[in-house]
Design a protein around this motif. Structure first.
Motif, mmCIF file in Angstrom:
data_model
loop_
_atom_site.group_PDB
_atom_site.id
_atom_site.type_symbol
_atom_site.label_atom_id
_atom_site.label_comp_id
_atom_site.label_asym_id
_atom_site.label_seq_id
_atom_site.Cartn_x
_atom_site.Cartn_y
_atom_site.Cartn_z
ATOM 1 N N ARG A 1 -9.201 8.313 -14.466
ATOM 2 C CA ARG A 1 -9.982 7.369 -15.274
ATOM 3 C C ARG A 1 -9.753 7.616 -16.764
ATOM 4 O O ARG A 1 -9.494 6.684 -17.522
ATOM 5 N N ASP A 2 -9.832 8.868 -17.198
ATOM 6 C CA ASP A 2 -9.678 9.180 -18.619
ATOM 7 C C ASP A 2 -8.295 8.782 -19.126
ATOM 8 O O ASP A 2 -8.151 8.245 -20.222
ATOM 9 N N LYS A 3 -7.272 9.028 -18.318
ATOM 10 C CA LYS A 3 -5.908 8.642 -18.702
ATOM 11 C C LYS A 3 -5.806 7.109 -18.806
ATOM 12 O O LYS A 3 -5.216 6.586 -19.750
ATOM 13 N N MET B 1 -11.699 1.923 -10.826
ATOM 14 C CA MET B 1 -12.208 1.656 -12.156
ATOM 15 C C MET B 1 -11.910 0.198 -12.478
ATOM 16 O O MET B 1 -10.784 -0.268 -12.309
ATOM 17 N N LEU C 1 -8.264 5.032 -19.441
ATOM 18 C CA LEU C 1 -9.038 4.590 -20.606
ATOM 19 C C LEU C 1 -8.260 4.818 -21.899
ATOM 20 O O LEU C 1 -8.288 3.972 -22.800
ATOM 21 N N ASP C 2 -7.536 5.930 -21.989
ATOM 22 C CA ASP C 2 -6.694 6.184 -23.172
ATOM 23 C C ASP C 2 -5.599 5.132 -23.284
ATOM 24 O O ASP C 2 -5.324 4.617 -24.375
ATOM 25 N N GLU D 1 -18.227 2.630 -21.390
ATOM 26 C CA GLU D 1 -18.787 2.602 -20.035
ATOM 27 C C GLU D 1 -20.017 1.716 -20.039
ATOM 28 O O GLU D 1 -20.946 1.932 -20.816
ATOM 29 N N TRP E 1 -16.143 -0.822 -19.057
ATOM 30 C CA TRP E 1 -15.619 -0.328 -17.783
ATOM 31 C C TRP E 1 -16.729 0.263 -16.933
ATOM 32 O O TRP E 1 -17.789 0.620 -17.432
ATOM 33 N N ALA F 1 -11.622 1.344 -28.180
ATOM 34 C CA ALA F 1 -12.020 2.281 -27.131
ATOM 35 C C ALA F 1 -12.926 1.578 -26.118
ATOM 36 O O ALA F 1 -13.940 1.000 -26.496
ATOM 37 N N THR G 1 -10.621 9.123 -10.196
ATOM 38 C CA THR G 1 -11.273 10.404 -10.458
ATOM 39 C C THR G 1 -11.416 10.525 -11.972
ATOM 40 O O THR G 1 -10.838 9.726 -12.722
ATOM 41 N N ASP G 2 -12.142 11.524 -12.431
ATOM 42 C CA ASP G 2 -12.340 11.674 -13.876
ATOM 43 C C ASP G 2 -11.010 11.720 -14.630
ATOM 44 O O ASP G 2 -10.841 11.046 -15.644
ATOM 45 N N ALA G 3 -10.057 12.505 -14.139
ATOM 46 C CA ALA G 3 -8.778 12.661 -14.846
ATOM 47 C C ALA G 3 -7.996 11.347 -14.873
ATOM 48 O O ALA G 3 -7.459 10.954 -15.913
#
Length: 184
Positions: A44-46, A24, A48-49, A61, A13, A58, A40-42
């Protein structure tokens, strides 16, 4: 390869800045698998999970990955006005059934600068009464922008809904010349 001689799924990603905010992009060996708005980071992280649980590995990046390089180039060219449509291999593994059928028709049959109604798109896939189901398919699109759900509008002339927000939909349609650019 893993111990069973099967290729392990690789998911890479990167986040790309665009006129509609950070996107993303995620890809597998099959092709682009996911595009996420407002990365945003939040967010994006959600995302990616979610990808890790759906694809069983997983995501890593890797903005320089050959799997992403062409997608990044085409997204940047699209937002710069140098590209009208995307020519990328797509990994459809995050979507199936009717939703996949509708999105594949959208990707191949609704070129840049045009729009289609929810009901018309339903008819194109042989389900003329399924306008609401087409709306659900648009909302589940794992590849927005590249698979242009922003080009699907209400038959009465309304803009319809959009997972990325109505302002984002308006900006994409303006970029494609369907709507006038905002005055301010």
């Amino acid at each position: 390869m893993d111990s069973n001689g099967k290729y392990e799924q690789q998911v890479v990603w990167a986040v790309v800045p665009t006129d509609i905010g950070p996107l993303m992009l995620a890809a597998t060996r099959e092709g682009l698998v996911n595009v996420v708005f407002h990365a945003t980071d939040a967010v994006r992280d959600k995302a990616l999970d979610r990808l890790a649980s759906r694809l069983g590995t997983a995501p890593v990046e890797a903005p320089g990955s050959p799997l992403l390089a062409e997608a990044i180039r085409q997204v940047e060219a699209y937002f710069a006005g140098r590209r009208r449509d995307f020519e990328l291999p797509l990994d459809w593994s995050l979507i199936s059934g009717f939703n996949r059928e509708v999105l594949r028709e959208l990707a191949s049959g609704v070129p840049c600068g045009t729009v289609v109604g929810y009901g018309e798109l339903a008819g194109r896939v042989g389900q003329p009464g399924a306008a609401q189901a087409v709306g659900v398919a648009m909302g589940s699109n794992p590849l927005p922008v590249v698979v242009p759900c922003h080009r699907v509008v209400e038959s009465g002339g309304g803009i319809g809904g959009f997972g990325g927000g109505l302002e984002t939909k308006r900006q994409l349609l303006a970029l494609e010349g369907v709507l006038p650019e905002p005055l301010f």
